[in-house]
Enzyme design. Structure first.
Site, PDB file in Angstrom:
ATOM      1  N   SER A 103       0.878  -1.180   0.000  1.00 37.78           N
ATOM      2  CA  SER A 103       0.000   0.000   0.000  1.00 37.78           C
ATOM      3  C   SER A 103       0.911   1.224   0.000  1.00 37.78           C
ATOM      4  CB  SER A 103      -0.892  -0.001   1.236  1.00 37.78           C
ATOM      5  OG  SER A 103      -1.622  -1.204   1.315  1.00 37.78           O
ATOM      6  N   LYS A 178      -6.632   2.092  -2.720  1.00 35.28           N
ATOM      7  CA  LYS A 178      -6.328   1.328  -1.495  1.00 35.28           C
ATOM      8  C   LYS A 178      -6.327   2.248  -0.261  1.00 35.28           C
ATOM      9  CE  LYS A 178      -4.898  -1.657   1.451  1.00 35.28           C
ATOM     10  NZ  LYS A 178      -5.784  -2.674   1.993  1.00 35.28           N
ATOM     11  N   LYS A 247      -0.130   4.942   8.447  1.00 32.68           N
ATOM     12  CA  LYS A 247       0.530   5.339   7.190  1.00 32.68           C
ATOM     13  C   LYS A 247      -0.482   5.480   6.054  1.00 32.68           C
ATOM     14  CE  LYS A 247       1.609   1.953   4.899  1.00 32.68           C
ATOM     15  NZ  LYS A 247       1.222   1.006   3.858  1.00 32.68           N
TER      16      LYS A 247
HETATM   17  P1  NAD Z   1       5.100  -6.475   7.366  1.00 28.80           P
HETATM   18  O1  NAD Z   1       5.783  -5.376   8.083  1.00 28.80           O
HETATM   19  O2  NAD Z   1       4.643  -7.666   8.121  1.00 28.80           O
HETATM   20  O3  NAD Z   1       6.044  -6.989   6.169  1.00 28.80           O
HETATM   21  C1  NAD Z   1       6.891  -6.160   5.427  1.00 28.80           C
HETATM   22  C2  NAD Z   1       8.193  -6.902   5.245  1.00 28.80           C
HETATM   23  O4  NAD Z   1       9.086  -6.084   4.479  1.00 28.80           O
HETATM   24  C3  NAD Z   1       8.913  -7.209   6.572  1.00 28.80           C
HETATM   25  O5  NAD Z   1       9.142  -8.605   6.684  1.00 28.80           O
HETATM   26  C4  NAD Z   1      10.199  -6.415   6.477  1.00 28.80           C
HETATM   27  O6  NAD Z   1      11.302  -7.063   7.095  1.00 28.80           O
HETATM   28  C5  NAD Z   1      10.390  -6.300   4.976  1.00 28.80           C
HETATM   29  N1  NAD Z   1      11.237  -5.176   4.578  1.00 28.80           N
HETATM   30  C6  NAD Z   1      11.228  -3.907   5.061  1.00 28.80           C
HETATM   31  N2  NAD Z   1      12.158  -3.169   4.428  1.00 28.80           N
HETATM   32  C7  NAD Z   1      12.752  -3.975   3.523  1.00 28.80           C
HETATM   33  C8  NAD Z   1      13.789  -3.786   2.578  1.00 28.80           C
HETATM   34  N3  NAD Z   1      14.394  -2.620   2.428  1.00 28.80           N
HETATM   35  N4  NAD Z   1      14.157  -4.847   1.811  1.00 28.80           N
HETATM   36  C9  NAD Z   1      13.575  -6.057   1.947  1.00 28.80           C
HETATM   37  N5  NAD Z   1      12.565  -6.289   2.841  1.00 28.80           N
HETATM   38  C10 NAD Z   1      12.182  -5.262   3.610  1.00 28.80           C
HETATM   39  O7  NAD Z   1       3.893  -5.800   6.582  1.00 28.80           O
HETATM   40  P2  NAD Z   1       2.618  -6.513   5.945  1.00 28.80           P
HETATM   41  O8  NAD Z   1       1.531  -6.521   6.943  1.00 28.80           O
HETATM   42  O9  NAD Z   1       3.049  -7.760   5.281  1.00 28.80           O
HETATM   43  O10 NAD Z   1       2.225  -5.409   4.856  1.00 28.80           O
HETATM   44  C11 NAD Z   1       2.960  -5.224   3.657  1.00 28.80           C
HETATM   45  C12 NAD Z   1       2.236  -4.161   2.826  1.00 28.80           C
HETATM   46  O11 NAD Z   1       0.911  -4.601   2.543  1.00 28.80           O
HETATM   47  C13 NAD Z   1       2.081  -2.812   3.545  1.00 28.80           C
HETATM   48  O12 NAD Z   1       2.163  -1.781   2.602  1.00 28.80           O
HETATM   49  C14 NAD Z   1       0.675  -2.890   4.138  1.00 28.80           C
HETATM   50  O13 NAD Z   1       0.134  -1.603   4.353  1.00 28.80           O
HETATM   51  C15 NAD Z   1      -0.045  -3.688   3.076  1.00 28.80           C
HETATM   52  N6  NAD Z   1      -1.202  -4.477   3.510  1.00 28.80           N
HETATM   53  C16 NAD Z   1      -1.166  -5.219   4.677  1.00 28.80           C
HETATM   54  C17 NAD Z   1      -2.280  -5.978   5.026  1.00 28.80           C
HETATM   55  C18 NAD Z   1      -2.307  -6.825   6.298  1.00 28.80           C
HETATM   56  O14 NAD Z   1      -3.396  -7.298   6.681  1.00 28.80           O
HETATM   57  N7  NAD Z   1      -1.176  -7.045   6.983  1.00 28.80           N
HETATM   58  C19 NAD Z   1      -3.400  -6.011   4.207  1.00 28.80           C
HETATM   59  C20 NAD Z   1      -3.390  -5.280   3.019  1.00 28.80           C
HETATM   60  C21 NAD Z   1      -2.279  -4.523   2.680  1.00 28.80           C
END
Ligand code: NAD
Length: 303
Positions: A103, A178, A247
């Site tokens: 997102s 989104k 965010k």
């Molecule tokens: P999360 O924080 O669990 O996962 C993100 C991952 O990215 C982490 O494992 C982190 O270590 C990794 N990361 C961060 N910086 C990095 C880099 N420079 N290089 C490589 N890896 C890196 O987040 P999430 O809940 O999986 O969400 C991911 C995205 O999806 C976000 O934008 C969130 O807003 C969106 N989203 C989340 C959900 C949900 O239910 N969790 C639902 C819809 C959308």
């Protein structure tokens, strides 16, 4: 037109956190060759161990072998940093497709798309909705922005993870949609919590109030899927963090301000969720936002 990306195309999947670790396995099951990356070592190690055949992605060694890159990272700044700062974009072959399923901020997405286009690398934004439950069973909803030709090439990949696919328009439109979706979702959760706290102080039982809302016009996705399951039970484990929700609300607020739309409640929403994230910590589950309201009310919805 180049052909759609079908198995065994090579896909770099960057970000195997709460969502990515559940989405990427669907690509593996479909027969794609998956190279995974995450800058949190333990997260990557667990993912690779759980999914035989997946390989740790080295931007230098594997970049030129990839047909597509999928990013599932915290926000658009991280996506940009990985592609441009981390040097991955320099390694990608002309024609490679980058699908940002995070997102991200739509304005940043458009800017990134322009930079990548100069290298003949194509960006589409395909953020998702449905949370970890629908990520696990490949039934996410996705809203896709980009050019028709590139979307058609990316479609088979996206279809392994999402059941509902909406084409929202040009690059960035998926990310805009989104943020607006999460604005509506966050406002619904917050107002339901306020209502339940007022009701509890008046003497109503929280479970009864949730039942009444769900049978009435006040229901929303939080009353149906979050209040009993995560909040009244004190589980607070939906898999979506408070920091990420805050965010998304800042993104929605920026979008509304840029367009000049009437946005009083949007601005308030961004502020109160931001205050809660600061007070409780960004890593808290977003459903735990209720604790912030409980503290201010001097009462709890819990038993
Ligand atoms: P999360 O924080 O669990 O996962 C993100 C991952 O990215 C982490 O494992 C982190 O270590 C990794 N990361 C961060 N910086 C990095 C880099 N420079 N290089 C490589 N890896 C890196 O987040 P999430 O809940 O999986 O969400 C991911 C995205 O999806 C976000 O934008 C969130 O807003 C969106 N989203 C989340 C959900 C949900 O239910 N969790 C639902 C819809 C959308």
């Amino acid at each position: 037109m180049r052909s759609p990306l079908r198995p065994p195309a090579a896909v770099g999947f960057i970000g195997v956190g709460n969502m990515g670790r559940l989405m990427a396995p669907h690509l593996v099951a479909a027969g794609y060759r998956v190279y995974a990356a995450d800058n949190y070592e333990e997260t990557l190690r667990k993912f690779l161990a759980a999914h035989r055949g997946t390989i740790a992605l080295s931007y230098n060694d594997h970049g030129a072998a990839l047909d597509a890159v999928i990013t599932m990272l915290p926000d658009g700044n991280v996506v940009r940093e990985v592609l441009l700062g981390g040097g991955l974009a320099d390694r990608l072959r002309p024609g490679t497709i980058v699908i940002d399923m995070s997102s991200s901020d739509p304005v940043g997405t458009r800017a990134l798309g322009e930079v990548l286009a100069k290298r003949d690398v194509h960006l589409v934004d395909a953020p998702v909705s449905g949370g970890v439950k629908r990520a696990a069973d490949a039934s996410l909803a996705t809203m896709i922005g980009g050019t028709a030709e590139i979307i058609e090439r990316a479609r088979p990949l996206i279809a392994t993870m999402a059941k509902q696919v909406f084409l929202t328009g040009p690059l960035g439109s998926g990310h805009a949609m989104k943020a607006l979706n999460n604005l509506v979702s966050a406002a619904g959760l917050w107002i339901a919590a306020e209502a339940l706290l007022a009701g509890k102080q008046f003497g109503l039982a929280p479970e009864t109030m949730v039942d009444v809302l769900n049978a009435s016009t006040g229901r929303n996705t939080s009353t149906e899927n979050k209040f009993k399951q995560q909040i009244l039970s004190r589980g607070f484990a939906s898999g979506f963090s408070l920091g990420l929700m805050a965010k998304d609300l800042r993104t929605a607020e920026r979008l509304a301000k840029t367009t000049g739309a009437f946005s009083q409640l949007t601005q308030l929403c961004a502020k109160i969720w931001g205050d809660a994230a600061q007070a409780l910590g960004e890593a808290e589950d977003h459903t735990a936002v209720v604790k912030f309201l409980e503290r201010a009310s001097g009462t709890t919805l819990g038993p």
